[in-house]
Design an enzyme around this catalytic site. Structure first.
Site, PDB file in Angstrom:
ATOM      1  N   TYR A   1      80.438 -51.031-116.667  1.00  0.00           N
ATOM      2  CA  TYR A   1      81.861 -51.112-117.030  1.00  0.00           C
ATOM      3  C   TYR A   1      82.040 -50.866-118.529  1.00  0.00           C
ATOM      4  O   TYR A   1      83.151 -50.646-118.984  1.00  0.00           O
ATOM      5  CB  TYR A   1      82.438 -52.476-116.632  1.00  0.00           C
ATOM      6  CG  TYR A   1      82.379 -52.679-115.137  1.00  0.00           C
ATOM      7  CD1 TYR A   1      83.336 -52.116-114.309  1.00  0.00           C
ATOM      8  CD2 TYR A   1      81.320 -53.374-114.537  1.00  0.00           C
ATOM      9  CE1 TYR A   1      83.258 -52.248-112.926  1.00  0.00           C
ATOM     10  CE2 TYR A   1      81.231 -53.518-113.161  1.00  0.00           C
ATOM     11  CZ  TYR A   1      82.202 -52.952-112.364  1.00  0.00           C
ATOM     12  OH  TYR A   1      82.118 -53.067-111.005  1.00  0.00           O
TER      13      TYR A   1
ATOM     14  N   GLU B   1      62.684 -51.478 -98.739  1.00  0.00           N
ATOM     15  CA  GLU B   1      64.041 -50.920 -98.636  1.00  0.00           C
ATOM     16  C   GLU B   1      64.085 -49.517 -99.244  1.00  0.00           C
ATOM     17  O   GLU B   1      64.651 -48.596 -98.660  1.00  0.00           O
ATOM     18  CB  GLU B   1      65.058 -51.812 -99.372  1.00  0.00           C
ATOM     19  CG  GLU B   1      65.477 -53.070 -98.621  1.00  0.00           C
ATOM     20  CD  GLU B   1      66.452 -52.782 -97.475  1.00  0.00           C
ATOM     21  OE1 GLU B   1      66.771 -51.611 -97.222  1.00  0.00           O
ATOM     22  OE2 GLU B   1      66.871 -53.755 -96.821  1.00  0.00           O
TER      23      GLU B   1
ATOM     24  N   SER C   1      79.739 -56.511-112.372  1.00  0.00           N
ATOM     25  CA  SER C   1      80.902 -57.165-112.977  1.00  0.00           C
ATOM     26  C   SER C   1      80.554 -58.472-113.688  1.00  0.00           C
ATOM     27  O   SER C   1      81.028 -58.723-114.794  1.00  0.00           O
ATOM     28  CB  SER C   1      81.949 -57.402-111.892  1.00  0.00           C
ATOM     29  OG  SER C   1      81.391 -58.129-110.807  1.00  0.00           O
TER      30      SER C   1
ATOM     31  N   LYS D   1      69.894 -54.082-102.975  1.00  0.00           N
ATOM     32  CA  LYS D   1      71.117 -54.776-103.383  1.00  0.00           C
ATOM     33  C   LYS D   1      70.977 -56.238-102.980  1.00  0.00           C
ATOM     34  O   LYS D   1      70.809 -56.556-101.797  1.00  0.00           O
ATOM     35  CB  LYS D   1      72.326 -54.150-102.702  1.00  0.00           C
ATOM     36  CG  LYS D   1      73.612 -54.868-103.042  1.00  0.00           C
ATOM     37  CD  LYS D   1      74.818 -54.122-102.548  1.00  0.00           C
ATOM     38  CE  LYS D   1      76.083 -54.901-102.850  1.00  0.00           C
ATOM     39  NZ  LYS D   1      77.277 -54.238-102.372  1.00  0.00           N
TER      40      LYS D   1
ATOM     41  N   ARG E   1      84.788 -58.740-106.883  1.00  0.00           N
ATOM     42  CA  ARG E   1      85.525 -59.103-105.666  1.00  0.00           C
ATOM     43  C   ARG E   1      86.956 -59.508-106.011  1.00  0.00           C
ATOM     44  O   ARG E   1      87.870 -59.300-105.219  1.00  0.00           O
ATOM     45  CB  ARG E   1      84.772 -60.199-104.903  1.00  0.00           C
ATOM     46  CG  ARG E   1      83.456 -59.669-104.326  1.00  0.00           C
ATOM     47  CD  ARG E   1      82.648 -60.735-103.600  1.00  0.00           C
ATOM     48  NE  ARG E   1      81.311 -60.237-103.263  1.00  0.00           N
ATOM     49  CZ  ARG E   1      80.309 -61.010-102.880  1.00  0.00           C
ATOM     50  NH1 ARG E   1      80.471 -62.313-102.773  1.00  0.00           N
ATOM     51  NH2 ARG E   1      79.140 -60.480-102.596  1.00  0.00           N
TER      52      ARG E   1
ATOM     53  N   LYS F   1      70.632 -53.416-107.799  1.00  0.00           N
ATOM     54  CA  LYS F   1      71.887 -54.102-108.128  1.00  0.00           C
ATOM     55  C   LYS F   1      71.777 -55.580-107.801  1.00  0.00           C
ATOM     56  O   LYS F   1      71.332 -55.888-106.694  1.00  0.00           O
ATOM     57  CB  LYS F   1      72.981 -53.457-107.290  1.00  0.00           C
ATOM     58  CG  LYS F   1      74.339 -54.038-107.491  1.00  0.00           C
ATOM     59  CD  LYS F   1      75.296 -53.316-106.608  1.00  0.00           C
ATOM     60  CE  LYS F   1      76.589 -54.073-106.602  1.00  0.00           C
ATOM     61  NZ  LYS F   1      77.490 -53.622-105.618  1.00  0.00           N
TER      62      LYS F   1
END
Ligand code: PBG
Length: 350
Positions: free
Chosen positions: A338, A258, A299, A219, A229, A273
């Site tokens: 979305y 990671e 987003s 991320k 946010r 992400k």
């Protein structure tokens, strides 16, 4: 005569075979297989299916209300009763899973984000209601403190620093709280070190061996989260940035480290992400680990497509489809987007 570099080039057996079987133009005309729609579909190398989609939904307190998110045209935040109706649409469209994000009322936010492990919090109530109505719909819940903290960070803040191990302890409490409320998949998005292993252990200890972990493994500290946010209300309060825990957009090798750690610690699936600016990372992760790999089309990516379309710069549905195919090409098993409901309609109409 000494051999030049050129003389020493050798072909692998596969390459040699390919050379023998591939003729040049005019025998070969790659446009032949592009000449008709059914033929293009038949030889398509990747396909987007409705079962690849995960729909991120925002939940608010109250009754019978849907609030627009101004920085994400077309996206709304729903009260639980309205969310149930939206979930019905998603289920009807064949979308297999929803990921839930709460907009916590300001008066419930604290420095330590204790609301995150309140068994009656918004997420737990949404989870229980959805599970009762649609037992077969997969529910994913996000683990991180930012929707619950007054400072908007994903972990505990002390003297300007985000504490790692102390945050992990609260994240475990948050994960257990969601597990008890019936979540199917825990998705830690906080980027603390060691949280996947700690959460796995906490879940197993309470008998939740079957709850899977989808870790936000790579991320990045990205500006593409801005509209999110706004939606969860963590923007106004956010002090500083998240660069001491989210990854530097300049790095690739670190993403592999990671992922390796998260898989070792018990992650069942890994996520990259944002999505579109990080397709190289997805590809490298998938080809290195062959583990279930997901992307979050975040987003800001959604807003780019939607607002460009509203301005008449591109066609939203085509752009969305093309962007989602890029994730499949890069190696994704699934995508959080979305646009899930929009694209599900297109896919089923086809
Ligand atoms: C919080 C979280 C964020 C997103 C998902 N979980 C934002 C952040 O890290 O600040 C972003 C999703 C999006 O932008 O759509 N841990």
């Amino acid at each position: 005569m000494t051999a030049t570099k050129k003389d020493t080039v050798s072909f692998s057996p596969e390459q040699a075979l390919l050379k023998q079987t591939t003729g040049a133009y005019p025998q070969t005309r790659l446009r032949r297989l592009r000449s008709q729609g059914w033929l293009r579909d038949m030889v398509a190398e990747t396909k987007l299916d409705v079962t690849d989609l995960i729909w991120p939904a925002f939940v608010i307190e109250g009754e019978n209300e849907a609030q627009a998110v101004s920085s994400m045209p077309g996206v709304e935040r729903f009260t639980i009763d309205r969310l149930v109706r939206e979930a019905e649409k998603a289920a009807h469209a064949g979308i297999p899973a929803i990921v839930l994000f709460p907009t916590t009322p300001e008066e419930k936010k604290t420095a330590d984000g204790a609301e995150s492990y309140n068994p009656f919090n918004l997420i737990c109530r949404a989870l229980q209601t959805l599970k009762a109505e649609y037992p077969d719909m997969g529910i994913i819940t996000d683990v991180a403190l930012d929707p619950y903290t007054t400072h908007g960070h994903d972990g505990l803040l002390e003297d300007g620093k985000i504490l790692n191990d102390e945050s992990v302890q609260i994240l475990c409490k948050q994960a257990l709280n969601q597990a008890r409320a019936g979540t199917d998949i825990i998705a830690p998005s906080d980027m603390m070190d060691g949280r996947v292993g700690a959460i796995r252990q906490a879940l197993d200890h309470e008998g939740f061996q079957d709850i899977a972990i989808m870790s936000y493994a790579a991320k990045y500290a990205s500006c593409f989260y801005g509209p999110f946010r706004d939606a969860v209300g963590s923007n106004a309060a956010l002090k500083g940035d998240k660069k001491t825990y989210q990854m530097n957009p300049a790095n690739t090798d670190e993403a592999l480290r990671e992922v390796a750690l998260d898989l070792q610690e018990g992650a069942d699936m890994v996520m990259v992400k944002p999505g579109m600016p990080y397709l190289d990372i997805i590809h490298r992760i998938k080809s290195t680990f062959n583990a279930p790999t997901f992307a979050y089309q975040v987003s800001g990516e959604y807003a780019m497509l939607k607002i460009a379309a509203q301005q008449g710069c591109l066609d939203y549905e085509h752009a969305l489809m093309e962007s989602l195919l890029s994730f499949k090409r890069a190696g994704c098993d699934g995508i959080l987007t979305y646009g899930a409901l929009d694209i599900a309609k297109t896919l089923t109409q086809k």
